[in-house]
Design a protein around this motif. Structure first.
Motif, PDB file in Angstrom:
ATOM      1  N   GLU A 193      85.065  79.069 136.048  1.00  0.00           N
ATOM      2  CA  GLU A 193      84.401  78.946 137.338  1.00  0.00           C
ATOM      3  C   GLU A 193      84.887  79.979 138.351  1.00  0.00           C
ATOM      4  O   GLU A 193      84.343  80.065 139.455  1.00  0.00           O
ATOM      5  CB  GLU A 193      84.621  77.537 137.912  1.00  0.00           C
ATOM      6  N   ARG A 194      85.904  80.724 138.011  1.00  0.00           N
ATOM      7  CA  ARG A 194      86.431  81.720 138.956  1.00  0.00           C
ATOM      8  C   ARG A 194      85.538  82.962 138.961  1.00  0.00           C
ATOM      9  O   ARG A 194      84.988  83.339 137.926  1.00  0.00           O
ATOM     10  CB  ARG A 194      87.866  82.109 138.569  1.00  0.00           C
ATOM     11  N   PRO A 195      85.396  83.617 140.089  1.00  0.00           N
ATOM     12  CA  PRO A 195      84.552  84.821 140.138  1.00  0.00           C
ATOM     13  C   PRO A 195      85.176  85.970 139.350  1.00  0.00           C
ATOM     14  O   PRO A 195      86.389  86.053 139.192  1.00  0.00           O
ATOM     15  CB  PRO A 195      84.486  85.141 141.630  1.00  0.00           C
ATOM     16  N   LYS A 196      84.328  86.847 138.854  1.00  0.00           N
ATOM     17  CA  LYS A 196      84.777  88.066 138.195  1.00  0.00           C
ATOM     18  C   LYS A 196      85.113  89.117 139.264  1.00  0.00           C
ATOM     19  O   LYS A 196      84.666  89.043 140.402  1.00  0.00           O
ATOM     20  CB  LYS A 196      83.692  88.600 137.262  1.00  0.00           C
ATOM     21  N   THR A 197      85.895  90.109 138.863  1.00  0.00           N
ATOM     22  CA  THR A 197      86.310  91.124 139.840  1.00  0.00           C
ATOM     23  C   THR A 197      85.124  91.920 140.375  1.00  0.00           C
ATOM     24  O   THR A 197      85.160  92.396 141.509  1.00  0.00           O
ATOM     25  CB  THR A 197      87.338  92.082 139.232  1.00  0.00           C
ATOM     26  N   GLN A 198      84.064  92.068 139.563  1.00  0.00           N
ATOM     27  CA  GLN A 198      82.880  92.762 140.081  1.00  0.00           C
ATOM     28  C   GLN A 198      82.321  92.034 141.297  1.00  0.00           C
ATOM     29  O   GLN A 198      81.967  92.650 142.308  1.00  0.00           O
ATOM     30  CB  GLN A 198      81.792  92.856 138.996  1.00  0.00           C
ATOM     31  N   ASP A 199      82.237  90.695 141.207  1.00  0.00           N
ATOM     32  CA  ASP A 199      81.724  89.916 142.333  1.00  0.00           C
ATOM     33  C   ASP A 199      82.711  89.904 143.494  1.00  0.00           C
ATOM     34  O   ASP A 199      82.311  89.921 144.669  1.00  0.00           O
ATOM     35  CB  ASP A 199      81.431  88.487 141.877  1.00  0.00           C
ATOM     36  N   ILE A 200      84.002  89.856 143.179  1.00  0.00           N
ATOM     37  CA  ILE A 200      85.012  89.871 144.240  1.00  0.00           C
ATOM     38  C   ILE A 200      84.865  91.131 145.085  1.00  0.00           C
ATOM     39  O   ILE A 200      84.941  91.084 146.321  1.00  0.00           O
ATOM     40  CB  ILE A 200      86.418  89.771 143.627  1.00  0.00           C
ATOM     41  N   MET A 201      84.647  92.266 144.413  1.00  0.00           N
ATOM     42  CA  MET A 201      84.477  93.518 145.152  1.00  0.00           C
ATOM     43  C   MET A 201      83.263  93.444 146.092  1.00  0.00           C
ATOM     44  O   MET A 201      83.334  93.853 147.255  1.00  0.00           O
ATOM     45  CB  MET A 201      84.296  94.675 144.162  1.00  0.00           C
ATOM     46  N   GLN A 202      82.156  92.899 145.589  1.00  0.00           N
ATOM     47  CA  GLN A 202      80.954  92.801 146.421  1.00  0.00           C
ATOM     48  C   GLN A 202      81.158  91.851 147.598  1.00  0.00           C
ATOM     49  O   GLN A 202      80.675  92.097 148.705  1.00  0.00           O
ATOM     50  CB  GLN A 202      79.772  92.327 145.561  1.00  0.00           C
ATOM     51  N   ILE A 203      81.887  90.768 147.360  1.00  0.00           N
ATOM     52  CA  ILE A 203      82.163  89.815 148.436  1.00  0.00           C
ATOM     53  C   ILE A 203      83.005  90.469 149.531  1.00  0.00           C
ATOM     54  O   ILE A 203      82.737  90.325 150.726  1.00  0.00           O
ATOM     55  CB  ILE A 203      82.859  88.565 147.868  1.00  0.00           C
TER      56      ILE A 203
END
Length: 727
Positions: A647-657
């Protein structure tokens, strides 16, 4: 040759001895002035999304669609989606843009520079005057589109970048995807850009100009344009940029698509690339929108770059020797090594074989002499100590004449605590991993030493110390303001994304914490301490420690599933990053007594459930923070701290956030129960849920970097925390 050398040669085969003799006689090579230039060319007549994984790196709010590079979003269906965006698209391979040359080899370039009135070049220090700088030419077609009766904003730029990183947070608006309010103008940015700007800022001549940007958006040269960059009636334009490395000069031309290159440039300015950009840099484009928006499209791109040659052309007989002699020298080294091993047992000198292995690794950094490092650290004086952890002690040092140009440099010397077999394994693991990593937010490895049973690594010195020192270090360290905190977290996320997805192997750090985040002179984050890191093959998803080693890491940062699997994964790294996010925003350690809880994450989750999440922000900031960004970070920290790894976000999504182009994942009001077995990695590194809940929560278990048995009891009988700064 001394007596010892003659004695060794008498024991070697005659051919090998002769090869060594010839190798010693071979003259050193140099860049030849008479060598003809060679060029590297690539060309895109249009763009396809398949280029994303092969030729182009697409970051931020950019995309590839409709046969073009959409540097900012390309939809007109929802205007709100177009405002305050920034993106970059870069060619995925770096180019060597300058190199040091022997004295007078390229003297003609220096004189040519002076004769053309290039004050930037003629006033260079010696470190720049002896550089050979590559020339390049590029042409590209753009379409900057604005809707009828709207004001365009902000602009598009051709970019020479130091890395494939995404635009920094806050690079929308007038920052053109190049920099932000904190970084603008910093020499450490190492970028050069040619901007086409459609908004007049206080430092701009007008709202339709071309500018030359060096490390910031306040152009060092600019010129107003007759052609409208974003005309009312849509139009495509072709731009030509020619850079002459010999005279250190850049020229920019612009015309309507289909028209020939004009005879006169719209911008003609001096530029010494060797003074500003990294030796190996990337070409591409960046763009942004602000409260006003436009579509920034690149329709075609051609590029030719001079290929720098490191060695002169040799005659055929010398070429044969150049190819054959290294093989002979390698054979000689193997024979000498075998002879030495036979004379001494390996146990008598444990550094011998390890040192030989390190020297054989491709691209291994500089090997320092132990005496040199001992002198640099004043005999490893306690006053020079920067920090101490489970794997060793870090000392500040000063190396005289060790810089690229022979200057004195400050370094951090990591001296490993154990020189036994285990210590060697840790040393080799850290060196072989970080040696090949290249990223602006990773601590740079300078060199190593393995002598007399001592194991040492030499890193760039980080003058601002570690992140946790600024969060908890007391009055001797300035409290980080909100902008710097956000920027630090963005840098760590960028480094983590590189380790997980952009390096040729997947790397799990396994010890992500505030004390392992170092800060350079400009308070940019540099992730360090790779003593626990492990590289994974691309078809593997986790790294399993030996059972006796227990669970590696530090209390409060270890994902709950690690206590059951003994495996480190990308998901467990994300969990550690979540702990760092909450630590930075709240100004409290992950394990602390707060609000009746023993863990920071549990307290923040309660505040979120009660609609009071902003009360978690560090009170020392006295309200001086951006509320929307604080909520964004706190929600991201909770999402990364989810007890279920899948359920944790991937680093790709973390960067976009963090770039504010994506909302954080939905966070449940109550912290979910830890489920085991909760998820099993599949072949693509994803996770799938397998069984039911056990009723256990992640807060129930403790571990330390000292090591734990499978029953979660420390080997030394007590809990120890490692929260001191490490490089």
């Amino acid at each position: 040759m001394g007596g010892a050398g003659r004695s060794l040669l008498r024991r070697l085969p005659t051919a090998a001895a002769a090869a060594l003799f010839l190798l010693l006689l071979l003259p050193p090579t140099a860049h030849s002035q008479s060598t003809p230039k060679e060029n590297v060319t690539f060309s895109f007549s249009s763009f396809d999304d398949s280029f994303r994984s092969t030729n182009l790196t697409v970051n931020g709010d950019s995309s590839i669609a409709q046969g073009a590079l959409q540097i900012t979003p390309d939809t007109l269906n929802q205007a709100s989606y177009l405002v305050n965006r920034s993106g970059r698209v870069l060619y995925s391979q770096p180019f060597k843009l300058w190199e040091y040359t022997p004295a007078n080899v390229n003297g003609s370039s220096s004189s040519s520079s002076s004769n053309n009135g290039n004050s930037s070049s003629s006033s260079n220090s010696n470190s720049n005057s002896n550089k050979y700088v590559a020339s390049f030419s590029t042409s590209f077609t753009i379409n900057v589109f604005r809707q009828t009766n709207t004001t365009p904003g902000e602009g598009i730029a051709f970019l020479i970048a130091p890395s494939l990183d995404a635009p920094p947070p806050g690079s929308d608006g007038g920052y053109l995807g190049l920099t932000n309010a904190t970084l603008d103008g910093n020499a450490s940015n190492h970028f050069v850009a040619v901007e086409l700007d459609t908004v007049k800022q206080p430092y701009d001549p007008d709202d339709n100009h071309v500018g030359l940007d060096v490390n910031g958006v306040v152009s060092v040269a600019n010129a107003s344009l007759d052609l409208q960059i974003a005309p009312v009636a849509p139009a495509n334009y072709t731009l030509w940029i020619d850079y002459d490395g010999g005279v250190r000069r850049i020229r920019v031309y612009m015309a309507a698509e289909g028209r020939p290159q004009p005879p006169s440039p719209v911008l003609d300015a001096p530029l010494d690339l060797g003074q500003f950009v990294l030796q190996r840099s990337y070409f591409g484009f960046s763009a942004s929108t602000g409260s006003d928006y436009e579509l920034n499209c690149v329709l075609a791109w051609n590029m030719t770059v001079e290929r720098l040659r490191d060695k002169k052309r040799l005659p055929r007989w010398a070429l044969g020797l150049a190819v054959g002699l290294p093989c002979a020298a390698l054979l000689l080294g193997l024979i000498a090594g075998l002879y030495y091993v036979r004379r001494r047992r390996v146990g008598d000198d444990p550094s011998m074989l390890a040192g030989a292995l390190l020297r054989s690794l491709p691209g291994t950094p500089r090997e320092f002499d132990y005496k040199e490092l001992k002198k640099a650290t004043n005999n490893f004086d306690e006053k020079m100590k920067l920090g101490q952890g489970g794997f060793g002690t870090v000392y500040e040092g000063v190396l005289v004449g060790a810089g690229d140009n022979g200057e004195t440099i400050e370094v951090a010397v990591k001296k490993f605590a154990r020189a036994n077999t285990k210590g060697q394994e840790e040393f080799l693991a850290e060196l072989t991993i970080i040696n090949r990593l290249r990223h602006r937010h990773l601590v740079r490895l300078i060199g190593w030493c393995h002598q007399n049973g001592e194991l040492l690594l030499v890193y760039d010195y980080m003058p601002e110390g570690s992140l946790d020192q600024h969060l908890f270090g007391g009055p001797e360290k300035p409290l980080l303001n909100w902008a710097r905190r956000y920027n630090v977290l963005s840098g760590v996320a960028s480094a983590l994304h590189y380790l997980h997805n952009e390096y040729d192997q997947r790397v799990v750090h396994r010890d992500l914490k505030a004390s392992n985040v170092m800060l350079d002179r400009d308070f940019n984050a540099r992730l360090g301490d790779f003593g626990l890191a492990r590289a994974l093959d691309v078809d593997r998803t986790s790294y399993a420690d030996l059972e006796l080693d227990g669970v590696p890491g530090t209390l409060g940062y270890i994902a709950p599933e690690c206590f059951h699997t003994g495996k480190a994964t990308r998901e467990s790294d994300v969990y550690g990053f979540g702990a760092v996010i909450l630590e930075v925003v709240c100004g409290l350690r992950p394990r602390c007594e707060v609000g009746g809880f023993h863990y920071l994450v549990d307290w923040v989750w309660k505040l979120y459930r009660e609609g009071r999440i902003l009360e978690a922000v560090d009170v020392r900031l006295a309200g001086d923070f951006v509320g929307a960004d604080a909520e964004r970070l706190l929600l991201l920290g909770l999402a990364c701290s989810h007890p279920i790894p899948g359920e944790r976000p991937k680093t790709q999504d973390i960067m976009q956030i963090l770039l504010r182009s994506m909302q954080p994942p939905a966070v449940p009001p109550f912290k979910p129960a830890f489920v085991w077995p909760s998820a099993v990695p599949d072949g693509d590194g994803e996770t799938t849920t397998t069984t039911t809940a056990s009723g256990l929560t992640g807060s129930s278990y403790y571990a330390s970097s000292a090591g734990w048995t499978s029953n979660y009891v420390s080997r030394d009988g007590h809990v120890s925390e490692d929260d001191v700064p490490m490089v």
